[in-house]
Design a protein around this motif. Structure first.
Motif, PDB file in Angstrom:
ATOM      1  N   ALA A 161       0.831  -1.300  -0.104  1.00 21.36           N
ATOM      2  CA  ALA A 161       0.006   0.016  -0.101  1.00 21.36           C
ATOM      3  C   ALA A 161       0.739   1.411   0.033  1.00 21.36           C
ATOM      4  O   ALA A 161       0.370   2.484  -0.254  1.00 21.36           O
ATOM      5  N   SER A 162       2.186   1.273   0.238  1.00 16.76           N
ATOM      6  CA  SER A 162       2.946   2.321   0.201  1.00 16.76           C
ATOM      7  C   SER A 162       4.216   2.086  -0.691  1.00 16.76           C
ATOM      8  O   SER A 162       4.848   0.981  -0.830  1.00 16.76           O
ATOM      9  N   SER A 163       5.027   3.277  -0.652  1.00 15.21           N
ATOM     10  CA  SER A 163       6.374   3.107  -1.422  1.00 15.21           C
ATOM     11  C   SER A 163       7.340   2.508  -0.222  1.00 15.21           C
ATOM     12  O   SER A 163       7.068   2.501   0.881  1.00 15.21           O
ATOM     13  N   ARG A 164       8.769   2.236  -0.839  1.00 15.81           N
ATOM     14  CA  ARG A 164       9.624   1.909  -0.044  1.00 15.81           C
ATOM     15  C   ARG A 164       9.979   2.609   1.202  1.00 15.81           C
ATOM     16  O   ARG A 164       9.930   2.083   2.434  1.00 15.81           O
ATOM     17  N   ASN A 165      10.350   4.004   1.002  1.00 18.38           N
ATOM     18  CA  ASN A 165      10.565   4.613   2.115  1.00 18.38           C
ATOM     19  C   ASN A 165       9.501   4.817   3.035  1.00 18.38           C
ATOM     20  O   ASN A 165       9.699   5.079   4.373  1.00 18.38           O
ATOM     21  N   SER A 166       8.215   4.986   2.534  1.00 20.92           N
ATOM     22  CA  SER A 166       7.220   5.224   3.471  1.00 20.92           C
ATOM     23  C   SER A 166       6.828   4.041   4.150  1.00 20.92           C
ATOM     24  O   SER A 166       6.527   4.314   5.356  1.00 20.92           O
ATOM     25  N   TRP A 167       7.011   2.973   3.969  1.00 18.60           N
ATOM     26  CA  TRP A 167       6.602   1.716   4.787  1.00 18.60           C
ATOM     27  C   TRP A 167       7.895   1.447   5.626  1.00 18.60           C
ATOM     28  O   TRP A 167       7.532   1.185   6.712  1.00 18.60           O
ATOM     29  N   ILE A 168       8.954   1.703   5.491  1.00 15.20           N
ATOM     30  CA  ILE A 168       9.868   1.728   6.224  1.00 15.20           C
ATOM     31  C   ILE A 168       9.857   2.853   7.448  1.00 15.20           C
ATOM     32  O   ILE A 168       9.898   2.373   8.676  1.00 15.20           O
ATOM     33  N   PHE A 169       9.676   3.987   7.059  1.00 18.39           N
ATOM     34  CA  PHE A 169       9.332   4.951   8.086  1.00 18.39           C
ATOM     35  C   PHE A 169       7.994   4.836   8.721  1.00 18.39           C
ATOM     36  O   PHE A 169       8.025   4.917  10.067  1.00 18.39           O
ATOM     37  N   LEU A 170       7.070   3.967   8.346  1.00 13.24           N
ATOM     38  CA  LEU A 170       5.820   3.707   9.245  1.00 13.24           C
ATOM     39  C   LEU A 170       6.108   2.574  10.071  1.00 13.24           C
ATOM     40  O   LEU A 170       5.754   2.631  11.236  1.00 13.24           O
ATOM     41  N   VAL A 171       6.907   1.611   9.731  1.00 19.14           N
ATOM     42  CA  VAL A 171       7.476   0.616  10.650  1.00 19.14           C
ATOM     43  C   VAL A 171       8.364   1.295  11.563  1.00 19.14           C
ATOM     44  O   VAL A 171       8.250   0.716  12.870  1.00 19.14           O
ATOM     45  N   ALA A 172       8.964   2.349  11.534  1.00 24.14           N
ATOM     46  CA  ALA A 172       9.878   3.030  12.437  1.00 24.14           C
ATOM     47  C   ALA A 172       8.910   3.503  13.374  1.00 24.14           C
ATOM     48  O   ALA A 172       9.199   3.280  14.679  1.00 24.14           O
ATOM     49  N   LEU A 173       8.060   4.140  12.787  1.00 23.78           N
ATOM     50  CA  LEU A 173       7.188   4.726  13.825  1.00 23.78           C
ATOM     51  C   LEU A 173       6.313   3.830  14.610  1.00 23.78           C
ATOM     52  O   LEU A 173       6.257   4.127  16.092  1.00 23.78           O
TER      53      LEU A 173
END
Length: 305
Positions: A120-132
């Motif tokens: 559902a999201s781009s590479r950097n977006s899902w990595i940042f989301l998982v970090a949050l």
């Protein structure tokens, strides 16, 4: 790590420290992978190798802190919390089963949620989301630890000397240790202490069971990060890997219900036995090891077909 936990004057400090280091390491790894395309675009082999080595080093710190976290909970917190209420119906077996059940539930849920986030999201977006999500989990975990420690004052109380196991060879490290030469201290740390601790370990009757459990991690079928990365690079769909990981964790989740039931069954059958307390854990362990072996053999035969 175990020696540091044993020598800590209170039980809360090692767990708080390991949780903090563990989550910090995870966040650093996520941020590093977000910067990875920039490092690759630089076309510098030395920079890419150095940055990848830094990620591996942080991952080692993360695994070490996670080990310390598990040791602190299983060796310091759980025995004290269970022993705090002598009349409670919850034994150490039941408490360990509940804790394992919570951990395995997370291992079942996370592989199912991660593919949805990735698609559902781009590479950097899902990595940042998982970090949050990691940061939010960190805050919630520290809050829970604070609540538990405040409601159980014996966790905050200094350890009594009797509860702190003495390490073999520690008698040489006394108040006069400042007078020992640097080479002598290095010899004590690198040679004498490990050898004496190994002798102490193999002098205990439980060492065959500990070695047997350690051998379970020698199989490549353990779904570790390197194996998952290899399967993805080999072209295996993420959905297949997710199903395999989730099904394995689900079986472990089921075992948290069957193990206490099997323990109660053996207790009722062997209650009058002279060595009942010793037979029960041996039988449960042997059933588990035999089940692991049969499952592993079946899986290998299926993969050959």
């Amino acid at each position: 790590m175990g020696s540091w936990i044993d020598k800590s004057p209170v039980r809360t400090k090692p767990l708080y420290t390991s949780v903090m280091i563990n989550h910090t390491s995870i966040i650093i790894i996520y941020l590093s992978w977000m910067l990875w395309p920039i490092i690759v675009a630089d076309h510098s082999t030395s920079l890419k190798n150095g940055f990848f080595g830094f990620i591996i080093l942080i991952d080692v710190v993360q695994v070490l802190s996670a080990t310390g976290q598990n040791l602190s909970i299983s060796r310091d917190w759980i025995p004290v919390l269970v022993g705090a209420e002598p009349g409670s119906a919850y034994t150490l077996t039941h408490v360990n089963a509940v804790i394992a059940r919570v951990n395995l539930f997370c291992k079942v849920a996370s592989p199912m949620i991660l593919p949805i986030i990735i698609s559902a999201s781009s590479r950097n977006s899902w990595i940042f989301l998982v970090a949050l999500v990691t940061v939010a989990t960190w805050v919630f975990e520290m809050y829970c630890l604070r609540i538990v420690s405040m409601e159980n004052p014996h966790l905050l109380a200094p350890k009594s000397r009797e509860l702190v196991p003495e390490n073999p060879g520690e008698e040489l490290v006394t108040s006069s240790s400042s007078q020992i030469s640097y080479s002598r201290r290095l010899e004590e740390i690198l040679y004498r202490h490990p050898v004496q601790r190994l002798r102490h370990f193999f002098s205990m009757p439980i060492w065959p069971a500990a070695v047997c459990i350690a051998f379970l991690y020698l199989t490549v079928l353990v779904y570790s990060a390197p194996l998952i990365t290899y399967l993805l690079q080999s072209g295996m769909p993420l959905s297949v890997i997710t199903m395999a990981r989730a099904s394995g964790s689900l079986m472990g989740f089921v075992a948290t219900f069957t193990t206490p039931a099997a323990s109660g069954y053996l207790n009722s059958r062997l209650a009058g036995s002279r060595d009942g307390k010793g037979i029960i854990p041996r039988k449960l362990s042997s059933w588990g090891v035999i089940g692991q072996f049969l499952s592993l053999v079946s899986l290998i035969l299926a993969s050959l077909l």
